[in-house]
Design an enzyme around this catalytic site. Structure first.
Site, PDB file in Angstrom:
ATOM      1  N   ASP A 140       0.858  -1.195   0.000  1.00  0.00           N
ATOM      2  CA  ASP A 140       0.000   0.000   0.000  1.00  0.00           C
ATOM      3  C   ASP A 140       0.893   1.244   0.000  1.00  0.00           C
ATOM      4  OD1 ASP A 140      -3.132   0.733   1.474  1.00  0.00           O
ATOM      5  OD2 ASP A 140      -1.616   2.227   0.979  1.00  0.00           O
ATOM      6  N   ASP A 146      -3.943   2.331  -5.156  1.00  0.00           N
ATOM      7  CA  ASP A 146      -2.613   2.283  -4.523  1.00  0.00           C
ATOM      8  C   ASP A 146      -2.333   1.020  -3.708  1.00  0.00           C
ATOM      9  OD1 ASP A 146      -3.947   2.778  -2.088  1.00  0.00           O
ATOM     10  OD2 ASP A 146      -2.309   4.038  -1.378  1.00  0.00           O
ATOM     11  N   GLU A 147      -3.143  -0.029  -3.893  1.00  0.00           N
ATOM     12  CA  GLU A 147      -2.830  -1.241  -3.116  1.00  0.00           C
ATOM     13  C   GLU A 147      -2.997  -2.515  -3.938  1.00  0.00           C
ATOM     14  OE1 GLU A 147      -5.576  -2.034   0.150  1.00  0.00           O
ATOM     15  OE2 GLU A 147      -7.021  -0.706  -0.788  1.00  0.00           O
TER      16      GLU A 147
HETATM   17  P1  TTP Z   1      -5.270   5.211   1.038  1.00  0.00           P
HETATM   18  O1  TTP Z   1      -4.267   4.135   0.760  1.00  0.00           O
HETATM   19  O2  TTP Z   1      -6.418   4.903   1.906  1.00  0.00           O
HETATM   20  O3  TTP Z   1      -4.540   6.461   1.721  1.00  0.00           O
HETATM   21  P2  TTP Z   1      -3.116   7.072   1.454  1.00  0.00           P
HETATM   22  O4  TTP Z   1      -2.319   6.273   0.479  1.00  0.00           O
HETATM   23  O5  TTP Z   1      -3.279   8.509   1.080  1.00  0.00           O
HETATM   24  O6  TTP Z   1      -2.448   7.044   2.898  1.00  0.00           O
HETATM   25  P3  TTP Z   1      -1.825   5.801   3.666  1.00  0.00           P
HETATM   26  O7  TTP Z   1      -0.358   6.122   3.798  1.00  0.00           O
HETATM   27  O8  TTP Z   1      -2.506   5.781   4.986  1.00  0.00           O
HETATM   28  O9  TTP Z   1      -2.062   4.575   2.854  1.00  0.00           O
HETATM   29  O10 TTP Z   1      -5.845   5.778  -0.316  1.00  0.00           O
HETATM   30  C1  TTP Z   1      -5.058   5.923  -1.501  1.00  0.00           C
HETATM   31  C2  TTP Z   1      -5.417   7.191  -2.243  1.00  0.00           C
HETATM   32  O11 TTP Z   1      -6.809   7.191  -2.565  1.00  0.00           O
HETATM   33  C3  TTP Z   1      -5.172   8.457  -1.442  1.00  0.00           C
HETATM   34  O12 TTP Z   1      -3.843   8.957  -1.587  1.00  0.00           O
HETATM   35  C4  TTP Z   1      -6.202   9.403  -1.993  1.00  0.00           C
HETATM   36  C5  TTP Z   1      -7.337   8.510  -2.447  1.00  0.00           C
HETATM   37  N1  TTP Z   1      -8.453   8.564  -1.459  1.00  0.00           N
HETATM   38  C6  TTP Z   1      -9.456   9.507  -1.652  1.00  0.00           C
HETATM   39  O13 TTP Z   1      -9.445  10.272  -2.630  1.00  0.00           O
HETATM   40  N2  TTP Z   1     -10.484   9.570  -0.728  1.00  0.00           N
HETATM   41  C7  TTP Z   1     -10.531   8.752   0.374  1.00  0.00           C
HETATM   42  O14 TTP Z   1     -11.464   8.851   1.198  1.00  0.00           O
HETATM   43  C8  TTP Z   1      -9.470   7.778   0.549  1.00  0.00           C
HETATM   44  C9  TTP Z   1      -9.483   6.866   1.753  1.00  0.00           C
HETATM   45  C10 TTP Z   1      -8.471   7.734  -0.388  1.00  0.00           C
HETATM   46 MG    MG Z   2      -2.184   4.158   0.693  1.00  0.00          MG
END
Ligand code: TTP
Ligand code: MG
Length: 361
Positions: free
Chosen positions: A9, A107-108
């Site tokens: 992720d 992103d995962e």
């Molecule tokens: P996530 O992997 O949930 O968050 P992240 O990568 O920003 O942070 P983390 O380090 O905790 O993993 O989500 C991936 C991307 O998806 C995030 O960068 C932006 C988008 N996203 C949104 O636009 N709205 C949301 O509510 C979420 C959860 C994510």
């Molecule tokens: Mg993320």
């Protein structure tokens, strides 16, 4: 057989891409989302840098509140096209480490590396290589969880964020989980935790006191899922979407039976969204749309509609589902479960490299 699964992720993904491309933003609270308009803006935060999180900002927070918490933050509108490109590059690197690869969001991704390593020590080295390769070639960081099931790998990837690796061999799962809050279990969220609180359950250790039978008695299907997760028995495979698959369906049981149309619509939209994520990615179309509905007395109905040509369009699915639902809208009984199934698949043929070369020659 030893099962080794990685969950990768990216860290604060959208913000990380912006910081990569503009060094002036690094080490600052960078917030990606709607325009805050000096605190009067509407819309929400997509994500923010880890520096921003120290002010209490997080995804889905109203942008006006974010502005109150951190008026000196750097607020940027998202550039989805760029994030998609970066995501594709990262996923290409990850997928090179095993054919058993499944991307689950922008992103995962999960990776089954059981065949690539003998033990969890070797698995750690593979995770390390992925992390370094993505950092060197793409310039963003990611976190990796490694365990014997998808759900524990996912919980683990969140554990040493950002830029961290967390390995949990099967014999360590219980110790790893026992002090964690129950919302760490995929499927238990802010809304559902209150049902557990009512039973005096707050941490995963509290859940470990119960047998499978007891959990099922208390929480039904959710109880079974929870038992599987905390005992490392979640057998879901990576790459669920193999060639032979004929249909996809998802259903949700309401915590409390309901007649509230808004709640029903919300569930249908959520299910529809999830189903389409994979279908769009795998370029799969379908011709048959099915609604499943179960009432409080367990009476269950399915209603289908087939179209003469294959489509992949979530708006059409929702419209069709709502049309099929009309038949039940006057029913006085409350609804217990609702679901959508899409079937009669048609796959867009992928042009194979060999065929293409043959053609050119
Ligand atoms: P996530 O992997 O949930 O968050 P992240 O990568 O920003 O942070 P983390 O380090 O905790 O993993 O989500 C991936 C991307 O998806 C995030 O960068 C932006 C988008 N996203 C949104 O636009 N709205 C949301 O509510 C979420 C959860 C994510
Ligand atoms: Mg993320």
């Amino acid at each position: 057989m030893l099962r080794v699964i990685l969950h990768c992720d990216l860290d604060c993904f959208f913000a990380a891409v912006e910081m990569r491309d503009n060094p002036k933003l690094r080490n600052k609270p960078v917030i990606i989302g709607a325009d805050p308009k000096k605190g009067k803006g509407r819309g929400v935060v997509s994500t923010c840098s880890y520096e921003g999180r120290e002010f209490g900002i997080h995804s889905a927070l109203p942008i006006s509140q974010a502005y109150k918490l951190c008026p000196h933050g750097i607020y940027l509108r998202p550039n989805h096209k760029k994030y998609k490109q970066v995501s594709t590059q990262v996923m290409e690197i990850i997928s090179n480490y095993s054919e058993l690869f499944q991307q689950v969001s922008i992103d995962e991704a999960y990776l089954d590396i059981s065949e690539k390593c003998e033990n969890f020590q070797e698995a750690t080295q593979i995770a390390e290589s992925i992390r370094e390769e993505v950092k060197d070639k793409i310039g963003v960081t990611l976190s990796i969880g490694c365990s014997s099931t998808k759900s524990i790998a996912k919980i683990a990837s969140d554990h040493n964020k950002p830029d961290g690796i967390c390995v949990v061999p099967p014999e360590e799962i219980k110790d790893f989980l026992k002090k964690m809050h129950i919302t760490k279990i995929p499927g238990i969220g802010k809304k559902t935790k209150k049902y557990f609180y009512k039973e005096g359950i707050r941490i995963i250790g509290d859940l470990m006191e119960f047998s499978l039978h007891q959990l099922m008695k208390m929480f039904g299907k959710h109880g079974k899922w929870i038992w599987k997760v905390i005992n490392g028995r979640d057998k879901r495979r990576v790459k669920e979407f193999d060639e032979g698959r004929k249909s996809i369906s998802k259903e949700r049981t309401f915590y409390e039976d309901t007649k509230n149309f808004d709640k029903i619509l919300e569930k249908l939209e959520e299910i529809n969204e999830k189903i389409h994520y994979m279908l769009v990615k795998e370029k799969i179309s379908y011709r048959t749309i099915t609604l499943k509905i179960r009432f409080e007395d367990f009476e269950t109905y399915t209603r289908s509609k087939s179209i003469s040509y294959p489509i992949c369009n979530k708006e059409t699915v929702l419209e069709t589902i709502l049309e099929l639902y009309k038949e039940f809208s006057d029913n006085n009984k409350k609804i217990r479960l609702i679901g959508i199934k899409l079937s009669n698949f048609e796959r867009t043929p992928k042009i194979k490299q060999a065929t293409l070369l043959h053609y050119i020659n």
